[in-house]
Scaffold this motif. Structure first.
Motif, PDB file in Angstrom:
ATOM      1  N   ASP A 133     102.186  62.370  95.225  1.00  0.00           N
ATOM      2  CA  ASP A 133     103.622  62.597  95.422  1.00  0.00           C
ATOM      3  C   ASP A 133     104.473  61.503  94.808  1.00  0.00           C
ATOM      4  OD1 ASP A 133     102.601  60.739  97.193  1.00  0.00           O
ATOM      5  OD2 ASP A 133     103.951  61.290  98.839  1.00  0.00           O
ATOM      6  N   LYS A 134     103.839  60.479  94.236  1.00  0.00           N
ATOM      7  CA  LYS A 134     104.585  59.363  93.660  1.00  0.00           C
ATOM      8  C   LYS A 134     104.377  59.230  92.157  1.00  0.00           C
ATOM      9  CE  LYS A 134     104.627  56.527  97.884  1.00  0.00           C
ATOM     10  NZ  LYS A 134     103.986  57.512  98.766  1.00  0.00           N
ATOM     11  N   VAL A 135     103.198  59.553  91.669  1.00  0.00           N
ATOM     12  CA  VAL A 135     102.894  59.413  90.242  1.00  0.00           C
ATOM     13  C   VAL A 135     102.981  60.792  89.587  1.00  0.00           C
ATOM     14  CG1 VAL A 135     101.206  58.660  88.531  1.00  0.00           C
ATOM     15  CG2 VAL A 135     101.376  57.470  90.733  1.00  0.00           C
ATOM     16  N   PRO A 136     103.884  60.963  88.634  1.00  0.00           N
ATOM     17  CA  PRO A 136     104.058  62.285  88.008  1.00  0.00           C
ATOM     18  C   PRO A 136     102.765  62.770  87.340  1.00  0.00           C
ATOM     19  CG  PRO A 136     105.870  60.819  87.442  1.00  0.00           C
ATOM     20  CD  PRO A 136     104.837  59.974  88.121  1.00  0.00           C
ATOM     21  N   ASN A 137     102.595  64.090  87.363  1.00  0.00           N
ATOM     22  CA  ASN A 137     101.488  64.755  86.658  1.00  0.00           C
ATOM     23  C   ASN A 137     100.104  64.354  87.180  1.00  0.00           C
ATOM     24  OD1 ASN A 137     103.335  66.062  84.828  1.00  0.00           O
ATOM     25  ND2 ASN A 137     103.483  64.104  83.724  1.00  0.00           N
ATOM     26  N   THR A 138     100.026  63.973  88.450  1.00  0.00           N
ATOM     27  CA  THR A 138      98.709  63.657  89.012  1.00  0.00           C
ATOM     28  C   THR A 138      98.336  64.553  90.181  1.00  0.00           C
ATOM     29  OG1 THR A 138      99.560  61.991  90.567  1.00  0.00           O
ATOM     30  CG2 THR A 138      98.961  61.229  88.351  1.00  0.00           C
ATOM     31  N   ALA A 139      99.257  65.389  90.663  1.00  0.00           N
ATOM     32  CA  ALA A 139      98.995  66.212  91.838  1.00  0.00           C
ATOM     33  C   ALA A 139      97.926  67.256  91.548  1.00  0.00           C
ATOM     34  CB  ALA A 139     100.280  66.889  92.314  1.00  0.00           C
ATOM     35  N   GLY A 140      97.287  67.735  92.609  1.00  0.00           N
ATOM     36  CA  GLY A 140      96.260  68.767  92.486  1.00  0.00           C
ATOM     37  C   GLY A 140      94.873  68.212  92.747  1.00  0.00           C
ATOM     38  N   THR A 141      93.961  69.106  93.088  1.00  0.00           N
ATOM     39  CA  THR A 141      92.581  68.692  93.370  1.00  0.00           C
ATOM     40  C   THR A 141      91.576  69.308  92.417  1.00  0.00           C
ATOM     41  OG1 THR A 141      92.326  70.477  94.992  1.00  0.00           O
ATOM     42  CG2 THR A 141      93.090  68.335  95.819  1.00  0.00           C
ATOM     43  N   TYR A 142      92.042  70.042  91.405  1.00  0.00           N
ATOM     44  CA  TYR A 142      91.131  70.597  90.397  1.00  0.00           C
ATOM     45  C   TYR A 142      91.026  69.639  89.215  1.00  0.00           C
ATOM     46  CZ  TYR A 142      91.078  75.152  92.738  1.00  0.00           C
ATOM     47  OH  TYR A 142      90.901  76.168  93.646  1.00  0.00           O
ATOM     48  N   ARG A 143      89.795  69.342  88.798  1.00  0.00           N
ATOM     49  CA  ARG A 143      89.603  68.485  87.635  1.00  0.00           C
ATOM     50  C   ARG A 143      89.950  69.268  86.375  1.00  0.00           C
ATOM     51  NH1 ARG A 143      85.841  65.984  89.296  1.00  0.00           N
ATOM     52  NH2 ARG A 143      86.789  63.917  89.480  1.00  0.00           N
ATOM     53  N   GLU A 144      90.788  68.668  85.526  1.00  0.00           N
ATOM     54  CA  GLU A 144      91.279  69.330  84.323  1.00  0.00           C
ATOM     55  C   GLU A 144      90.728  68.646  83.081  1.00  0.00           C
ATOM     56  OE1 GLU A 144      95.521  69.362  84.641  1.00  0.00           O
ATOM     57  OE2 GLU A 144      95.498  70.180  86.684  1.00  0.00           O
ATOM     58  N   THR A 145      91.073  69.203  81.934  1.00  0.00           N
ATOM     59  CA  THR A 145      90.581  68.657  80.665  1.00  0.00           C
ATOM     60  C   THR A 145      90.961  67.196  80.509  1.00  0.00           C
ATOM     61  OG1 THR A 145      90.733  70.842  79.615  1.00  0.00           O
ATOM     62  CG2 THR A 145      90.623  68.923  78.162  1.00  0.00           C
ATOM     63  N   ILE A 146      92.174  66.831  80.913  1.00  0.00           N
ATOM     64  CA  ILE A 146      92.616  65.444  80.784  1.00  0.00           C
ATOM     65  C   ILE A 146      91.740  64.505  81.609  1.00  0.00           C
ATOM     66  CG2 ILE A 146      94.317  65.786  82.629  1.00  0.00           C
ATOM     67  CD1 ILE A 146      94.569  63.364  79.629  1.00  0.00           C
ATOM     68  N   ASP A 147      91.301  64.956  82.779  1.00  0.00           N
ATOM     69  CA  ASP A 147      90.438  64.119  83.621  1.00  0.00           C
ATOM     70  C   ASP A 147      89.085  63.887  82.966  1.00  0.00           C
ATOM     71  OD1 ASP A 147      92.239  64.057  86.039  1.00  0.00           O
ATOM     72  OD2 ASP A 147      91.912  66.218  85.864  1.00  0.00           O
ATOM     73  N   VAL A 148      88.529  64.948  82.402  1.00  0.00           N
ATOM     74  CA  VAL A 148      87.247  64.832  81.704  1.00  0.00           C
ATOM     75  C   VAL A 148      87.384  63.883  80.520  1.00  0.00           C
ATOM     76  CG1 VAL A 148      85.487  66.086  80.398  1.00  0.00           C
ATOM     77  CG2 VAL A 148      86.492  67.118  82.448  1.00  0.00           C
ATOM     78  N   ALA A 149      88.487  64.010  79.778  1.00  0.00           N
ATOM     79  CA  ALA A 149      88.695  63.170  78.601  1.00  0.00           C
ATOM     80  C   ALA A 149      88.863  61.702  78.988  1.00  0.00           C
ATOM     81  CB  ALA A 149      89.921  63.659  77.826  1.00  0.00           C
ATOM     82  N   LEU A 150      89.608  61.434  80.061  1.00  0.00           N
ATOM     83  CA  LEU A 150      89.801  60.051  80.500  1.00  0.00           C
ATOM     84  C   LEU A 150      88.486  59.424  80.938  1.00  0.00           C
ATOM     85  CD1 LEU A 150      93.136  60.406  82.512  1.00  0.00           C
ATOM     86  CD2 LEU A 150      92.822  59.245  80.319  1.00  0.00           C
ATOM     87  N   TYR A 151      87.694  60.192  81.673  1.00  0.00           N
ATOM     88  CA  TYR A 151      86.393  59.681  82.110  1.00  0.00           C
ATOM     89  C   TYR A 151      85.494  59.412  80.907  1.00  0.00           C
ATOM     90  CZ  TYR A 151      81.757  59.631  84.301  1.00  0.00           C
ATOM     91  OH  TYR A 151      80.488  59.301  84.689  1.00  0.00           O
ATOM     92  N   ALA A 152      85.449  60.353  79.967  1.00  0.00           N
ATOM     93  CA  ALA A 152      84.621  60.176  78.768  1.00  0.00           C
ATOM     94  C   ALA A 152      85.097  58.976  77.953  1.00  0.00           C
ATOM     95  CB  ALA A 152      84.639  61.446  77.928  1.00  0.00           C
TER      96      ALA A 152
END
Length: 604
Positions: A133-152
């Protein structure tokens, strides 16, 4: 306990679940006191081989060969700064991939034995952002392409830091890891952590990210002194957190799980009057604070301020022995590689190139910055545990954890397998092919027996008992830490990983009916308040009750609560809420039998 056979609870799996939950807890907590998880010695050997081969042998080969040393010429490389840097990155890589801490059967990963990368490289799996609720574009509990890319991207930076030769000459003829790689890794980790605190904390950023920052930015002398400060803050912060009421209930069940200690007599000595009084004995309390609090605080303070080489060497050897002891107990969540690294760091930082460096050798600006970086987490986390994970709070194995207990109406747990994307089934379904349905349920119940031996376990059992009444005897009860492992890929004992936000994400996927999925969740104690705050959550209704209990009331009781639930102070209830009840399911006429034979089975 045999090599391939363990010590299964002395119960009849067919009738065990017909016992009351209170009676089951009594049986399993007493069994844990003598046998721990009861796993075969083969399991301990698997962990030892993994540490020695993967972490030590392969790790030494990688960090030396890529730096220009021979792995067999230990005296040439053990005290080189770039080796220190690469060992930190190597351990962080194994942690982040899911093949170090919280790996294998002792962490609830039976088949497959790892979480980590299997989850974080797969879209649709569960993530849990820290400030949605404080950091834009971080809400949700589904892992998305951006999450996979950041981890990789983060993993790639760690690999590059390991395989590239050092740059510059400040750290010696082999230089140091390129600051560009380290800063890039930190930026990937920061972005990853803002979208998913679980995968970021699996990499143990609270321990290793400060070191990466020191490696990238500090001059060599200041880097070495900062490394000393960091490891001492970790040690002393952990010791400080053990000063409360909780820690005395941690070491006895940890010692009970030690595979090399066959003596029941020694294990029973840690309890006041086994089997009737399972509270810590005076001996257990003295042992706990002598081996835990005193050593973990005393030796590091000596190391940081000592100017005497002999005294420093004695304290360093003491801390190496401290970490070897922790490894030998095989604690649940099994942070073995972390302990190996810290044993090495005790030698490197205080007996190696930093031996004659002290706080006075550090620039004032660098010293102040280091203190802010290393001490903010422990101070903030002990004053506001609701805002900080217990990992950066440095409360590892202090017993003061945010925790939860899950309760499912009969058959409702299967929705977690049906509707959640994850590489592994829930733990019971992982175990059934190995042990059969009835035996697997007994194994899952063992974890509840273990939790009941800790202070917050007695509080959670009390609130769940108050909430479910007699239904507690036939609902499916689960230790939330292990369930979180199957759902998210990682848990290190932190209830913040399966907090209300994550639970609402599970409800979005599974659509539990009212009363099908009930959770008792408790926050850590604020330092010295003697109070833990809890809430009760019904999947279809949200939070339905808030309250607290006194920690001293919990530690005064037996694990099975023979005097009934611990007293609670209910501060709020949802108006009009009435829990929907579900009857006991009829017996399964065709339970999955234990494979192989009708002989007693054992947990792996």
């Amino acid at each position: 306990m045999g090599f391939t056979t363990g010590d299964f609870p002395p119960v009849d799996p067919v009738t065990f679940m017909d016992e009351t939950y209170q009676e089951r807890t009594k049986i399993l907590s007493r069994h844990w006191a003598e046998y721990g998880f009861g796993t075969p010695k083969m399991v301990a050997l698997i962990y030892i081989v993994k540490v020695l081969v993967l972490h030590v042998a392969i790790g030494v080969t990688i960090v030396t060969v890529t730096t220009g040393y021979s792995p067999f010429e230990t005296s040439e490389w053990w005290n080189q700064p770039i080796i220190w840097q690469k060992f930190v990155l190597w351990t962080m890589l194994l942690e982040a991939l899911g093949v170090a801490g919280s790996w294998g059967p002792l962490a609830g990963h039976f088949k497959p034995m790892m979480g980590g990368a299997l989850y974080y490289l797969k879209k649709g799996t569960v993530r849990n952002p820290p400030w949605p609720d404080k950091v834009p574009n971080t809400a949700g509990t589904y892992r998305e392409t951006i999450d996979v890319a950041l981890y990789a991207g983060f993993i790639t930076c760690l690999v590059l830091g390991l395989v590239w030769k050092g740059t510059g000459v400040e750290g010696g003829e082999h230089g140091l890891i390129s600051p560009v790689i380290l800063i890039a890794g930190l930026l990937f980790l920061l972005a990853l952590g803002l979208r998913d605190k679980i995968s970021a904390l699996q990499a143990r950023w609270e321990q290793y990210a400060p070191a990466m920052f020191f490696f990238a930015v500090y001059p060599i002398t200041d880097m070495l002194v900062a490394g000393k400060i960091l490891i001492v803050v970790v040690w002393v912060g952990a010791a400080f957190s053990k000063l409360g009421h909780h820690f005395v209930n941690v070491i006895p069940p940890m010692v009970s799980n030690t595979p090399w200690l066959p003596s029941k007599k020694i294990k029973r000595m840690h309890y006041r009057d086994f089997p009737e009084d399972m509270r810590p004995s005076p001996y257990g309390i003295r042992f706990t604070h002598a081996m835990g609090t005193a050593v973990e605080a005393g030796f590091p303070i000596v190391l940081l301020f000592s100017h005497n080489h002999t005294v420093t060497a004695i304290a360093a050897v003491g801390m190496i022995g401290f970490h070897m002891f922790i490894i030998s107990t095989f604690p649940l969540a099994v942070p073995l590689e972390w302990n190996v690294l810290f044993a090495y760091l005790a030698g490197f930082l205080f007996l190696g190139p930093g031996q004659d460096l002290h706080l006075s050798d550090m620039g004032t600006g660098w010293l102040l910055l280091t203190l802010v970086i290393t001490m903010t987490g422990p101070i903030w986390g002990n004053l506001r545990p609701d805002q900080v994970s217990f990992l950066p709070s440095m409360r590892q194995y202090a017993g003061n954890w945010a925790s939860a207990m899950w309760a499912f109406a009969p058959g409702a747990e299967e929705k977690l397998n049906e509707h959640i994307i994850k590489p592994a089934l829930m733990q019971k379904q992982q175990l059934i092919p190995l042990y059969g349905e009835l035996e697997s349920e007994v194994i899952m119940q063992q974890l509840l027996g273990w939790r009941s031996m800790h202070s917050q376990g007695r509080g959670m059992n009390s609130v769940m008992w108050n909430t479910l009444g007699d239904d507690i005897n036939h609902y499916t009860l689960r230790e939330a830490e292990f369930s979180c492992n199957a759902i998210t890929g990682f848990n290190f004992g932190d209830g913040h990983f399966h907090d209300e936000y994550m639970l609402n994400g599970l409800q979005d996927r599974c659509n539990f009916k009212p009363g099908e999925f009930v959770v008792v969740w408790v926050e850590s104690e604020v330092f010295t308040t003697n109070r833990q705050d809890y809430f009760v959550w019904d999947a279809a209704e949200g939070v339905v009750e808030r309250g607290s209990w006194k920690v001293t009331d919990c530690i005064a009781e037996q694990p099975w609560l023979p005097n009934g639930p611990v007293a609670t102070n209910v501060t709020w209830r949802k108006e009009g809420y009435q829990r929907v009840r579900y009857p006991k399911a009829p017996p399964n006429p065709n339970p999955v039998p234990a494979p192989g034979s009708d002989k007693e089975q054992v947990p792996a």
